[in-house]
Design an enzyme around this catalytic site. Structure first.
Site, mmCIF file in Angstrom:
data_model
loop_
_atom_site.group_PDB
_atom_site.id
_atom_site.type_symbol
_atom_site.label_atom_id
_atom_site.label_comp_id
_atom_site.label_asym_id
_atom_site.label_seq_id
_atom_site.Cartn_x
_atom_site.Cartn_y
_atom_site.Cartn_z
ATOM 1 N N SER A 1 0.793 -1.231 0.000
ATOM 2 C CA SER A 1 0.000 0.000 0.000
ATOM 3 C C SER A 1 0.826 1.283 0.000
ATOM 4 C CB SER A 1 -1.003 0.016 1.150
ATOM 5 O OG SER A 1 -0.354 0.054 2.389
ATOM 6 N N LYS B 1 -5.689 5.630 7.685
ATOM 7 C CA LYS B 1 -4.543 6.337 7.095
ATOM 8 C C LYS B 1 -4.848 7.828 6.962
ATOM 9 C CE LYS B 1 -3.176 2.109 4.828
ATOM 10 N NZ LYS B 1 -3.050 1.344 3.600
#
Length: 113
Positions: free
Chosen positions: A20, A65
């Site tokens: 990611s 995030k």
């Protein structure tokens, strides 16, 4: 793709695992290998799996995030187009920049928008 660089390249992500961070790693390499500051002084965060053709793909945990990036004072968060709905549900004080390809992220950053 560059088959062979005339120098050795090593990337150490410490305890970070998984794909990611691919978009941000790729942008970091571009920033190091080109003149100037790609961020134009902004605090830029982001996430996205990147493929060999430069496509940017969705990641898990985008909400966490984004919240972490906001908490750390990021101005901008680059994210895969496939994560936009989840990101918008939690983002409060950060500019979300959805991208489908690395070229779109570079165009945004180089434009200083």
């Amino acid at each position: 793709l560059v088959e062979n660089f005339p120098f050795e390249i090593r990337i150490d992500s410490g305890d970070v695992g998984g794909p990611s961070a691919g978009l941000m790693w790729a942008l970091g390499v571009v920033d190091v290998l080109t003149p100037g500051d790609l961020t134009s002084g902004r605090t830029v965060a982001g996430s996205g799996v990147i493929d060999l053709e430069g496509g940017v793909h969705a990641v898990g945990g985008i909400e966490h995030k984004i919240l972490a990036a906001e908490e750390e004072g990021a101005d901008v968060f680059l994210l895969p187009e496939g994560n936009v709905a989840d990101a918008r549900a939690v983002a409060k004080d950060i500019d979300l920049v959805p991208v489908g390809r690395i070229e779109e992220a570079l165009a945004y950053l180089e434009g200083g928008s």
